[in-house]
Design a protein around this motif. Sequence first.
Motif, PDB file in Angstrom:
ATOM      1  N   SER A 175      -6.618   4.712  -1.268  1.00  0.00           N
ATOM      2  CA  SER A 175      -6.728   3.359  -1.307  1.00  0.00           C
ATOM      3  C   SER A 175      -8.057   2.534  -1.539  1.00  0.00           C
ATOM      4  O   SER A 175      -8.035   1.636  -1.941  1.00  0.00           O
ATOM      5  CB  SER A 175      -6.284   2.996   0.323  1.00  0.00           C
ATOM      6  N   HIS A 189      -0.753  11.060  -0.033  1.00  0.00           N
ATOM      7  CA  HIS A 189      -0.718  10.194  -1.440  1.00  0.00           C
ATOM      8  C   HIS A 189      -0.165  11.072  -2.730  1.00  0.00           C
ATOM      9  O   HIS A 189      -0.134  12.267  -2.577  1.00  0.00           O
ATOM     10  CB  HIS A 189      -1.954   9.593  -1.866  1.00  0.00           C
ATOM     11  N   ASP A 192       2.489   1.995   3.540  1.00  0.00           N
ATOM     12  CA  ASP A 192       1.636   3.238   3.455  1.00  0.00           C
ATOM     13  C   ASP A 192       1.759   4.221   4.607  1.00  0.00           C
ATOM     14  O   ASP A 192       1.731   5.358   4.646  1.00  0.00           O
ATOM     15  CB  ASP A 192       0.184   2.939   3.127  1.00  0.00           C
ATOM     16  N   ASP A 222      -1.324   0.329  -4.843  1.00  0.00           N
ATOM     17  CA  ASP A 222      -2.508   0.961  -5.040  1.00  0.00           C
ATOM     18  C   ASP A 222      -2.313   2.514  -5.534  1.00  0.00           C
ATOM     19  O   ASP A 222      -3.193   3.101  -6.105  1.00  0.00           O
ATOM     20  CB  ASP A 222      -3.498   1.091  -3.837  1.00  0.00           C
ATOM     21  N   HIS A 223      -1.182   3.074  -5.058  1.00  0.00           N
ATOM     22  CA  HIS A 223      -1.030   4.712  -5.437  1.00  0.00           C
ATOM     23  C   HIS A 223       0.376   4.824  -4.928  1.00  0.00           C
ATOM     24  O   HIS A 223       0.833   4.141  -3.853  1.00  0.00           O
ATOM     25  CB  HIS A 223      -2.035   5.443  -4.594  1.00  0.00           C
ATOM     26  N   ASP A 237       0.858  -1.075  -0.027  1.00  0.00           N
ATOM     27  CA  ASP A 237      -0.177  -0.173   0.061  1.00  0.00           C
ATOM     28  C   ASP A 237       0.885   1.299   0.058  1.00  0.00           C
ATOM     29  O   ASP A 237       1.865   1.337   0.742  1.00  0.00           O
ATOM     30  CB  ASP A 237      -0.783   0.009   1.250  1.00  0.00           C
ATOM     31  N   GLY A 238       0.779   2.260  -0.865  1.00  0.00           N
ATOM     32  CA  GLY A 238       1.164   3.476  -1.016  1.00  0.00           C
ATOM     33  C   GLY A 238       2.597   3.447  -1.121  1.00  0.00           C
ATOM     34  O   GLY A 238       3.557   4.133  -0.365  1.00  0.00           O
TER      35      GLY A 238
HETATM   36 ZN   LIG Z   1      -3.323   2.823  -0.113  1.00  0.00          ZN
END
Ligand SMILES: [Zn+2]
Length: 564
Positions: free
Chosen positions: A85, A436, A273, A315-316, A39-40
């Motif tokens: 997310s 983000h 993240d 996801d980003h 994540d992230g």
């Molecule tokens: Zn995320």
Amino acid sequence: MKKTTSFLLLLALVVAGRLSAIDPADVKPVKNLIVLIPDGTSIATVSTARWYQWYTHPDRPNLAIDPYLCGTVRTFSSNAPIGDSAPTTSCYMTGHPSRTGYIATYPPADPGNDIFPVDSTRAYQPMITLLEAMRLVQNKATGLVFTCEFPHATPADCSAHSYSRKRYDWIAPQMVHNNVDVVIGGGTSLLDADGEAYLKSHGYNVYRDDLAGMRADGGSKMWALFGKRDMAYDLDRDPAKQPALEEMARKAIEKLSKHENGFFLMIEGSKVDWAAHGNDPVGLLTDYVAFDKACAVALDFAKKDGQTLVVVVPDHGNSGFSLGRRDCKGYDKLTKDQLFSFVTKVKCTAQGFVDKLNAAPATEVQRIFRDNAGFELTDEEMQTLYNCKDYKNSPIPEDKRSEKESLAALYSNSLYGFVAKLLTSKTCFGFTTGGHTGEDVILAAYHPAGTIPTGVNTNIDLHRYMAAALGLSGKPDQLTQEYFVPHTEVLKGYKYTIVPPKTEKDNPTLVVKGRKQQLTISPFTNIIRLGKKAKDEAQLSTVIVYVDKNNTFYLPRSITKYLE
Ligand SMILES: [Zn+2]
């Protein structure tokens, strides 16, 4: 922006957006899917984590994903280029971008700002995910592995539906009632007694902070939760109490791979993240390395198994992390030791320091930093620490603490923020934001027949690729129209009432009267009650979702069979 320009931009993405070299029609079918999501994670995080691993383990200079890096992914929300997310993993799972905060739920239209066409008549409709489609259509086993609390955005995106990622009271029961075979992650405090009772009565073994129990478990259905909410960062983890992500991945694969129809598994490195949000370079790099070890487990399994697709995709991006920082003079000539010696010696994350500092008297501060990071604080740094508002053992009374007495560059309201800045100040790493970022993310894939996505993909393309590999092209959308239909449509011709909730905490109930039968439907589980006294119950194959914004229950079309 003028309306015509907006329309042309929208059209451009639909028509010319596909730059991936693979057509879904050419993807060879597979039996199993393992999706790994750090994540992230921005690409600089991956690069620096690779240096970290090389510096600490010269015998392993590469990351497990390195041979499989194959392209990038543009990951955006329905009306914003920088993703959150909730809508980003939702898009991987459903094929539709959505709005910030939306968990596998169709977005309302935002004319002029939507990046992809949005059908305003479908606003707030829950959308069937790949996890749900694989279970419903192919009777495959499903699993979720993560280090955040279980109703957090990414695991929820696979197995629940809500326009608000914050509504754990809506999300958690859906995850419990969605027949996910294996769940390993954080959040013991969020599995309530009803949820646990449901799981146990449906053949699950449930473990709370029970590492030995999880390890010994030989059943096919298991929930194993560790930590009241999130699990510890890998570097702070007590290995006698919590498993590594790598072990969780291995355990889940061991169970799911026994299922003859195949399986879906999502593995999330959730707290890469969180460390990025907190600008903590130590948590960021060590949790990414821990995630990569889980990738190694998945890839090893897939190569031996020969029927498994592995996709690794963040996801980003997050935090604008950089290897090199403006105020670090001459950083582009620093040696490997100058760049990595400090960060690789630190023994706990910023959160780990916070926990240690809050648990010991102020006289222990220097020892804590000496033992865990190899340095002592200067007088000014110590003053800055004492002035953190949430430092429990500060000798300065709370109302006397202020930024004025602190080093401006290191001051933070929170002890976590101070420690993160302090650790970063000893490196030449940089952060541009605590949120983000919108750059493309990396894509790595292993497919037994080599039909992998390459080039630049959108998050929609990636969903279509995975669906195609599973023989489910277009299927999640079809299933959505079968399982998440507004009650006004399903119950046409029936008498029904929506009974308002008794307290603010409760949800409304839908009571439907058929010719012979009466149904009482409460949202967020798969259970409906039958009869005037609602004494008997029936279980549906999907969860029921209620959306307050449009006062709508989303039901399977087949629910009317209980009314006849
Ligand atoms: Zn995320």
